[in-house]
Scaffold this active site. Structure first.
Site, short mmCIF file in Angstrom:
data_model
loop_
_atom_site.label_atom_id
_atom_site.label_comp_id
_atom_site.label_asym_id
_atom_site.label_seq_id
_atom_site.Cartn_x
_atom_site.Cartn_y
_atom_site.Cartn_z
N ASP A 242 0.87 -1.18 0.00
CA ASP A 242 0.00 0.00 0.00
C ASP A 242 0.91 1.23 0.00
OD1 ASP A 242 -2.16 1.75 0.25
OD2 ASP A 242 -2.51 1.33 2.38
N CYS A 282 -4.49 -2.16 -2.50
CA CYS A 282 -5.85 -1.64 -2.29
C CYS A 282 -6.19 -0.53 -3.27
CB CYS A 282 -6.00 -1.17 -0.85
SG CYS A 282 -4.82 0.12 -0.42
N ARG A 310 -14.80 -5.23 -4.05
CA ARG A 310 -15.26 -4.29 -3.03
C ARG A 310 -16.79 -4.18 -3.08
NH1 ARG A 310 -12.04 -0.21 -1.13
NH2 ARG A 310 -13.81 0.12 0.27
N1 CP Z 1 -9.03 1.30 -1.75
C1 CP Z 1 -9.81 2.35 -1.47
O1 CP Z 1 -10.41 2.45 -0.40
O2 CP Z 1 -9.86 3.29 -2.45
P1 CP Z 1 -10.50 4.74 -2.32
O3 CP Z 1 -9.64 5.54 -1.39
O4 CP Z 1 -10.49 5.29 -3.72
O5 CP Z 1 -11.89 4.61 -1.78
N1 NVA Z 2 -3.58 3.43 3.59
C1 NVA Z 2 -4.25 4.24 2.60
C2 NVA Z 2 -5.40 3.49 2.02
C3 NVA Z 2 -6.15 4.20 0.94
C4 NVA Z 2 -7.30 3.41 0.42
C5 NVA Z 2 -4.72 5.53 3.24
O1 NVA Z 2 -5.24 5.50 4.36
O2 NVA Z 2 -4.55 6.60 2.63
#
Ligand code: CP
Ligand code: NVA
Length: 335
Positions: A242, A282, A310
């Site tokens: 991530d 993600c 999702r």
């Molecule tokens: N992975 C995810 O939650 O993407 P968004 O931040 O675009 O919702």
């Molecule tokens: N770890 C990231 C996830 C985004 C979907 C954040 O919190 O920005």
């Protein structure tokens, strides 16, 4: 005209929640059997969406987001509409939820109008507090500490690819953030194996780690923590990363850019995983930072399967909590 004073009508009582405490704030709210049922329902709704067109008929959901979103917003909105429900999106990016009035006052307003609340917040306490206060189900759509809808969709995707989740190992490399916490807890609940490699000082929250170990005692999950990303990916079935800098930590970007490069998922790192290993993220991805184009665009990458799932998994979550099929309480499953 009668001189009698009109008796004040009885003060309306807040609606009684027939299923108190049916929230999804943390993966800790779910037992293994509930996750299994959730995956079963997700597979059904994915295969036959037409059979679920009215599952949320007459239900309205409110979504309050303090942070940007592409996937979470659209998958919830499309999912709710696909189940016959309706939705209001409240953009809170310019003002935290509690800036105008107390969380308690917001909760006791909103619960009178809607059947469920979806929250994306900076502070985890905001989503946890809303769940305590509101008598309608509350779903965490990402907080500082967890991203449960993401991790459930991710493990559902792994289940589609590999079947028995007890037989696979996922390696997470990078920042010990909200996504990693929810993956860790989900692997614990499912009795799966997870290896986590983070730089020193960026490991998991100690309470989440302790809770994951507690859950693992009952499920047989294996949790391994390390700092070496090459050791973490050795022979694994899935490699997950991530962003190095999550939303809300932008002021740390420069510092993190010095620490995280050894954790980049590139050809060299992926070469240590099993030949059949998949790459997961993600999204949004910061291409050529935490992952190279060559890996995220390769045939091993399943990032768009994760993104698609999702919606299916969140439909199942909504049906279980707000409408639909299951009547199992989802809170305090480990109490
Ligand atoms: N992975 C995810 O939650 O993407 P968004 O931040 O675009 O919702
Ligand atoms: N770890 C990231 C996830 C985004 C979907 C954040 O919190 O920005």
């Amino acid at each position: 005209m009668s001189s009698q004073t009109l008796a004040a009508p009885a003060r309306p009582q807040p609606p009684i929640n027939p299923h108190p405490g049916r929230d999804l704030v943390s993966i800790r709210d779910l037992s293994p059997i509930e996750v299994e049922s959730l995956f079963h329902l997700s597979a059904l709704v994915k295969a036959r969406p037409q059979d679920f067109r009215t599952a949320l008929a007459g239900k309205h959901i409110a979504m309050f987001f303090e942070k940007p979103s592409l996937r979470t917003r659209l998958t919830f909105e499309a999912g709710i509409c696909g189940l016959g429900g309706s939705v209001s999106f409240i953009d809170q990016r310019h003002e935290r939820l509690e800036a105008r009035e107390t969380l308690s006052d917001i909760a006791h307003n909103v619960e009178r109008w809607v059947s469920g609340i979806v929250l994306r917040t900076f502070a985890h306490e905001t989503v946890a507090g809303m769940a305590e206060l509101a008598c309608v189900p509350v779903i965490n759509a990402l907080s500082e500490v967890e991203h449960p809808c993401q991790a459930l969709a991710d493990y559902f995707t792994l289940h589609e690819k590999f079947g028995n989740l007890r037989k696979i190992c996922l390696a997470y490399v990078g920042d010990g953030n909200n996504v990693m916490h929810s993956l860790l807890l989900t692997s614990a609940v499912l009795g799966s194996k997870i290896r986590i490699a983070t730089p020193k000082g960026y490991g998991p929250n100690p309470q989440i780690l302790a809770d994951a170990h507690d859950i693992a005692k009952n499920t047989g999950a294996i949790i391994e923590l390390m700092t070496d990303p090459h050791q973490a990916v050795r022979g694994v079935d899935a490699v997950y990363t991530d962003a190095w800098t999550s939303m809300g930590h932008e002021h740390e970007t420069e510092e993190r850019a010095k620490t995280f490069p050894p954790y980049q998922v590139n050809d060299k790192l992926m070469a240590g995983a099993a030949p059949h290993a998949v790459f997961m993220h993600c999204l949004p991805a910061h291409r050529n930072e935490e992952v190279t184009d060559a890996i995220i665009d390769s045939v091993r990458s399943i990032v768009f399967d994760q993104a698609e799932n999702r919606m299916h998994v969140q439909k199942a979550i909504l049906m279980m909590l707000v409408g639909g099929k299951s009547r199992q309480p989802l809170r305090s499953a480990h109490a």
